[in-house]
Design a protein around this motif. Structure first.
Motif, PDB file in Angstrom:
ATOM      1  N   GLU A  74      37.524  33.658  38.635  1.00 53.16           N
ATOM      2  CA  GLU A  74      37.191  32.860  39.822  1.00 53.16           C
ATOM      3  C   GLU A  74      35.798  32.252  39.704  1.00 53.16           C
ATOM      4  OE1 GLU A  74      38.389  31.136  43.454  1.00 53.16           O
ATOM      5  OE2 GLU A  74      39.418  32.074  41.752  1.00 53.16           O
ATOM      6  N   PHE A 106      31.681  30.549  48.325  1.00 52.09           N
ATOM      7  CA  PHE A 106      31.861  30.923  46.919  1.00 52.09           C
ATOM      8  C   PHE A 106      31.560  32.409  46.707  1.00 52.09           C
ATOM      9  CE2 PHE A 106      30.974  26.306  45.565  1.00 52.09           C
ATOM     10  CZ  PHE A 106      32.330  26.045  45.464  1.00 52.09           C
ATOM     11  N   GLN A 154      34.915  28.315  40.076  1.00 52.00           N
ATOM     12  CA  GLN A 154      33.879  27.819  40.979  1.00 52.00           C
ATOM     13  C   GLN A 154      32.867  26.947  40.242  1.00 52.00           C
ATOM     14  OE1 GLN A 154      32.263  31.255  42.972  1.00 52.00           O
ATOM     15  NE2 GLN A 154      34.098  31.581  44.228  1.00 52.00           N
ATOM     16  N   THR A 162      37.671  29.610  47.696  1.00 49.81           N
ATOM     17  CA  THR A 162      37.168  28.558  46.812  1.00 49.81           C
ATOM     18  C   THR A 162      37.869  27.230  47.063  1.00 49.81           C
ATOM     19  OG1 THR A 162      36.649  30.212  45.106  1.00 49.81           O
ATOM     20  CG2 THR A 162      36.867  27.924  44.390  1.00 49.81           C
TER      21      THR A 162
END
Length: 337
Positions: free
Chosen positions: A261, A236, A265, A321
């Motif tokens: 992003e 991550f 996540q 991810t």
């Protein structure tokens, strides 16, 4: 870089690259057994990955007489057969046997006109392995590139053509680059034609599949002036860092991409919240567990115990991810089994 002899044949590594150039023919200068073994291996692996591809190989068919008296005439005959197929290029790979004989492969190939011929030394009897073959092939094929002015795009270098999730990993990297408004110009080398290689030097950034390819990155940077990132994103936090590194290299902003992003996540972490606090035992085929594992242990408060549930770690490690999400899905299924 020192390669383990347990990782596989140098010739196979080189073939995993050259066989992904769709309009080229690869000539294996060696006994038929080398060609047959590798054809069967690559065909089976491609089939397992839902790719109905027949590798385009020819063999110089070295036999006892050529091994004793030299195999240059056999190579000439194989090259003539390859030329008859009107390929975009011919890649000549040397086997251990050909390397031991000492045939002047470069001299034979220099006599060919009307078609690019690239010689890739791939006789691994002196200690080379699969990854050496990959690196040698990538460096040799870069000779077909013309260079050019940087155009803001990215080239992916050295994708693992034989790995099961090669396409999924590509789509993940392309998705991440899309958050930055950046396009992939070239996959060097995966499912391309010879003509595409000419654009290798015109990308503004090269992204290597993994750090073992830094020798290739250095060569391309010296030859074309193209900077590179050492690997696809892992974990991550590593994915967020990757976005920032790409943006910095291309002199563009990354704040919105990183923020988007991070939100994705967080959704994934919430989706797998039932993993929290579970007792697990993780075994990685490469020995030392990858660094991203510590990140997951902390995020999900996972307890590593000898009698915990055995969970698989993929090798190669998951990319980006989406790769982590797929792995967590597999973990969830195992824990619920």
């Amino acid at each position: 870089m020192i390669s383990s002899r347990t990782e596989g044949c140098t010739l196979t590594g080189a073939l995993s690259v050259t066989s992904s150039v769709q309009d080229a023919i690869t000539v294996i200068h060696g006994p038929d057994g080398c060609a047959h073994h590798n054809f069967s291996l690559l065909h089976a692996l491609h089939f397992d990955n839902d790719q109905l591809i027949l590798p385009s190989f020819l063999s110089s068919s070295l036999k006892e007489q050529e091994i004793i008296f030299g195999g240059e005439q056999a190579l000439e005959d194989a090259l003539a057969g390859a030329l008859a197929g009107s390929p975009g290029a011919i890649f000549v790979l040397t086997s251990c046997v050909a390397a031991a004989i000492g045939d002047d492969v470069m001299a034979v190939c220099s006599e060919i006109s009307g078609c690019p011929v690239v010689v890739i030394p791939s006789g691994g009897f002196l200690g080379g392995g699969f990854s050496d073959g990959v690196r040698s092939a990538l460096i040799a094929l870069s000779d077909l590139a013309d260079g050019g002015d940087p155009n803001g795009t990215v080239t992916l270098v050295g994708e693992k053509n034989l790995e099961y999730e090669a396409e999924a990993n590509y789509h993940e990297v392309r998705r991440l680059l899309g958050l930055l408004g950046v396009k992939v110009q070239l996959r060097f080398v995966r499912n391309i034609d010879v003509s595409a290689i000419a654009h290798l030097g015109s990308s503004s950034l090269n992204i290597l599949r993994e750090e073992s390819l830094t020798d290739v990155g250095d060569v391309l940077e010296d030859r074309f002036g193209t900077p590179y990132l050492p690997s696809f994103p892992v974990g991550f936090e590593g994915t967020l860092t990757f976005l920032s590194q790409v943006a910095d290299a291309l002199n563009i902003g990354s704040r919105e991409a990183v923020s988007s992003e991070m939100a994705r996540q967080k959704e994934i972490i919430d989706q797998f919240s039932e993993l929290r606090g579970r007792a697990i035992n993780v075994c990685h085929p490469g020995g030392m567990p990858p660094l991203f594992l510590n990140e997951l242990l902390e995020l999900f408060d996972l307890q590593v115990k000898e009698r915990g549930q055995n969970l698989p770690l993929p090798d190669p490690v998951p990319v980006g991810t989406s790769g982590i999400s797929r792995m967590l899905s597999r973990w969830k299924r195992v824990l619920h089994a």
